[in-house]
Design a protein around this motif. Structure first.
Motif, PDB file in Angstrom:
ATOM      1  N   THR A 163      46.215  36.966  41.471  1.00 46.31           N
ATOM      2  CA  THR A 163      45.099  37.806  41.965  1.00 46.31           C
ATOM      3  C   THR A 163      44.303  38.160  40.639  1.00 46.31           C
ATOM      4  O   THR A 163      44.752  38.642  39.696  1.00 46.31           O
ATOM      5  CB  THR A 163      45.409  38.940  42.621  1.00 46.31           C
ATOM      6  N   CYS A 164      42.844  37.928  40.718  1.00 46.55           N
ATOM      7  CA  CYS A 164      42.024  38.348  39.563  1.00 46.55           C
ATOM      8  C   CYS A 164      41.936  39.956  39.304  1.00 46.55           C
ATOM      9  O   CYS A 164      41.950  40.664  40.191  1.00 46.55           O
ATOM     10  CB  CYS A 164      40.702  37.947  40.043  1.00 46.55           C
ATOM     11  N   GLU A 165      42.199  40.213  38.018  1.00 45.22           N
ATOM     12  CA  GLU A 165      42.455  41.622  37.841  1.00 45.22           C
ATOM     13  C   GLU A 165      41.074  42.449  37.807  1.00 45.22           C
ATOM     14  O   GLU A 165      41.068  43.542  38.015  1.00 45.22           O
ATOM     15  CB  GLU A 165      43.334  41.688  36.557  1.00 45.22           C
ATOM     16  N   ARG A 166      40.115  41.520  37.273  1.00 41.72           N
ATOM     17  CA  ARG A 166      38.786  42.115  37.019  1.00 41.72           C
ATOM     18  C   ARG A 166      38.349  42.731  38.292  1.00 41.72           C
ATOM     19  O   ARG A 166      37.652  43.718  38.439  1.00 41.72           O
ATOM     20  CB  ARG A 166      37.878  41.191  36.178  1.00 41.72           C
ATOM     21  N   CYS A 167      38.288  41.902  39.405  1.00 43.74           N
ATOM     22  CA  CYS A 167      37.813  42.190  40.821  1.00 43.74           C
ATOM     23  C   CYS A 167      38.672  42.486  41.773  1.00 43.74           C
ATOM     24  O   CYS A 167      38.248  42.952  42.853  1.00 43.74           O
ATOM     25  CB  CYS A 167      36.867  40.993  41.039  1.00 43.74           C
ATOM     26  N   GLY A 168      39.898  42.798  41.478  1.00 43.86           N
ATOM     27  CA  GLY A 168      40.844  43.088  42.318  1.00 43.86           C
ATOM     28  C   GLY A 168      41.186  42.207  43.448  1.00 43.86           C
ATOM     29  O   GLY A 168      41.645  42.478  44.694  1.00 43.86           O
ATOM     30  N   ALA A 189      28.784  37.603  41.874  1.00 39.10           N
ATOM     31  CA  ALA A 189      30.117  36.916  41.901  1.00 39.10           C
ATOM     32  C   ALA A 189      30.895  37.341  40.667  1.00 39.10           C
ATOM     33  O   ALA A 189      30.347  37.454  39.655  1.00 39.10           O
ATOM     34  CB  ALA A 189      29.815  35.518  41.851  1.00 39.10           C
ATOM     35  N   CYS A 190      32.234  37.530  40.709  1.00 39.15           N
ATOM     36  CA  CYS A 190      33.031  37.954  39.554  1.00 39.15           C
ATOM     37  C   CYS A 190      33.019  36.916  38.437  1.00 39.15           C
ATOM     38  O   CYS A 190      33.120  35.762  39.031  1.00 39.15           O
ATOM     39  CB  CYS A 190      34.475  38.198  39.905  1.00 39.15           C
ATOM     40  N   ASP A 191      32.832  37.166  37.263  1.00 37.41           N
ATOM     41  CA  ASP A 191      32.575  36.442  36.090  1.00 37.41           C
ATOM     42  C   ASP A 191      33.947  35.695  35.809  1.00 37.41           C
ATOM     43  O   ASP A 191      33.908  34.860  34.742  1.00 37.41           O
ATOM     44  CB  ASP A 191      31.804  36.989  35.168  1.00 37.41           C
ATOM     45  N   THR A 192      34.997  36.545  36.174  1.00 42.10           N
ATOM     46  CA  THR A 192      36.312  36.104  35.759  1.00 42.10           C
ATOM     47  C   THR A 192      36.852  34.889  36.501  1.00 42.10           C
ATOM     48  O   THR A 192      37.278  34.001  36.262  1.00 42.10           O
ATOM     49  CB  THR A 192      37.265  37.269  35.709  1.00 42.10           C
ATOM     50  N   CYS A 193      36.723  34.979  37.967  1.00 42.13           N
ATOM     51  CA  CYS A 193      37.391  34.117  38.903  1.00 42.13           C
ATOM     52  C   CYS A 193      36.279  33.382  39.484  1.00 42.13           C
ATOM     53  O   CYS A 193      36.568  32.532  40.226  1.00 42.13           O
ATOM     54  CB  CYS A 193      38.252  35.062  39.895  1.00 42.13           C
ATOM     55  N   GLY A 194      35.014  33.571  39.261  1.00 45.09           N
ATOM     56  CA  GLY A 194      33.840  32.752  39.891  1.00 45.09           C
ATOM     57  C   GLY A 194      33.814  33.144  41.310  1.00 45.09           C
ATOM     58  O   GLY A 194      33.208  32.250  42.145  1.00 45.09           O
TER      59      GLY A 194
HETATM   60 ZN    ZN Z   1      37.603  38.072  39.910  1.00 46.60          ZN
END
Ligand code: ZN
Ligand code: ZN
Length: 377
Positions: A163-168, A189-194
């Motif tokens: 699970t992406c930590e940046r956007c939970g 859109a979250c820049d880590t997980c797109g």
């Molecule tokens: Zn994310």
């Protein structure tokens, strides 16, 4: 455009860019126009909505390489007949329009939710004979496809997805941005997980974690008998792959029918010209004429006049999607007067000329009817 009577403007003119402008210039020009037309600025300009629709349509056409190429070659008609319609159609207000283009997932071109794959347009050229019988034709094109190596999840097979930590895991971030229109809070859109909410620890080696790749494809397309030059065939679901869970786009095949050397197409009929030497037109003769199935013997009756048409029923083009119905082949008679006669031939023709009576030349045909025959009007 809502005002149906006006011709839509050229999208390059709308955005004020050159025909060879690159992607960045297209984007920049649209952003500039959007700033000028934003509802916060243009609350009282009744034309702002129409102007924004026009700009948005131009941007949609020119920001998509496939669509832009179709427009450059075939114009708006090409896009429309390919089934494309601007996203701006069907929105009630300028606010809704801005939400559609800038809201939701944030950024340009990103709408909320899973997006359907884009359409692909590809051209194919066939011979007139193939158009008459129908044909299976191979078309080659590039399409975005789900990566086969990782099945679209972007992770090297056998490696964990977390699970992406940046956007939970939500896939979205709330962003507060200062814009020329004031402070705007929106989801981006979250820049880590797109936007997936998940991250591959080891990105797929084939697609670098994108989950999709451009794939060269070939497809055998059945072209129906009777197809006309410039018609399009839509193949549902063979366009670019969509977001996970969303359907793919469609493939549009634009069919061009090459001109035939001897046969002209006129709707469902074919037309050809048959040269008939003047003596044979007078005497009557059986001569070979061109048809789609090769040479065919046709009876030219005695006394056939220049420009008369003989009809070979059923030897034209088939009628699209109506089995059994077929057009005709019209054979236009071109009476050829012999040239460069030798002494003996001159004597023969002179004797013929001397012997001709009014009865030989008499015709019930009116002058108008003669003109019509000779001028083909
Ligand atoms: Zn994310
Ligand atoms: Zn992959």
């Amino acid at each position: 455009m809502a005002s149906g009577s006006t011709t839509p403007r050229d999208p390059y003119d709308v955005l004020g860019i050159a025909r060879d402008a690159d992607e960045t210039q297209v984007k920049k020009a649209f952003r500039r126009l959007a700033r000028e037309l934003h509802p916060d600025v243009n609350r009282h300009d009744p034309e702002a909505e129409e102007k924004f629709k026009e700009a948005a349509e131009a941007y949609e056409i020119l920001s998509d390489p496939e669509r832009r190429a179709t427009f450059d070659r075939y114009g708006r008609e090409g896009l429309r007949s390919g089934g494309w319609a601007p996203r701006s159609e069907g929105f009630g207000s300028l606010n809704d329009l801005f939400d559609a283009f800038f809201g939701g997932g944030g950024g340009f071109g990103g709408g909320g939710g899973a997006r359907q794959g884009g359409d692909i347009s590809v051209g194919v050229q066939i011979e007139l004979g193939q158009a008459a019988t129908g044909a299976a034709v191979e078309v080659a094109f590039e399409a975005v496809a789900v990566c086969e190596h990782c099945h679209g999840n972007g992770a090297e097979p056998g490696t964990p997805i977390t699970t992406c930590e940046r956007c939970g895991g939500h896939g979205e971030l709330r962003a507060v941005s200062r814009t020329p229109f004031g402070q705007v809070v929106r989801a981006v859109a979250c820049d880590t997980c797109g936007g997936d909410g998940k991250v591959a620890e080891t990105p797929c080696a084939t697609c670098s974690g994108a989950g999709r790749e451009m794939v060269r494809q070939t497809l055998s397309v059945d072209i129906p008998a009777g197809i006309a030059d410039g018609q399009r065939i839509r193949i549902s679901g063979r366009g670019h792959a969509g977001d996970p869970g969303a359907p793919p786009g469609d493939l549009y095949v634009l069919v061009r029918v090459a001109a035939h050397e001897r046969l002209l197409r006129d709707g469902d009929d074919l037309v050809t010209v048959l040269d008939v030497p003047a003596p044979l037109a007078a005497l009557g003769a059986t001569l070979k004429t061109e048809t789609l199935d090769g040479p065919f013997e046709i009876d030219v009756p005695a006394g056939t006049q220049p420009g008369e048409t003989l009809t070979l029923a059923g030897k034209g083009m088939p009628v699209l999607q109506r089995p059994g119905r077929t057009g005709d082949l019209r054979v236009v008679i071109n009476v050829v007067i012999p040239r460069r006669l030798d002494r003996e031939q001159r004597e023969i023709v002179q004797r013929l000329a001397d012997s001709i009576t009014d009865e030989n030349l008499r015709s019930d045909e009116s002058m108008v009817s003669k003109l019509r025959r000779l001028l083909h009007v």
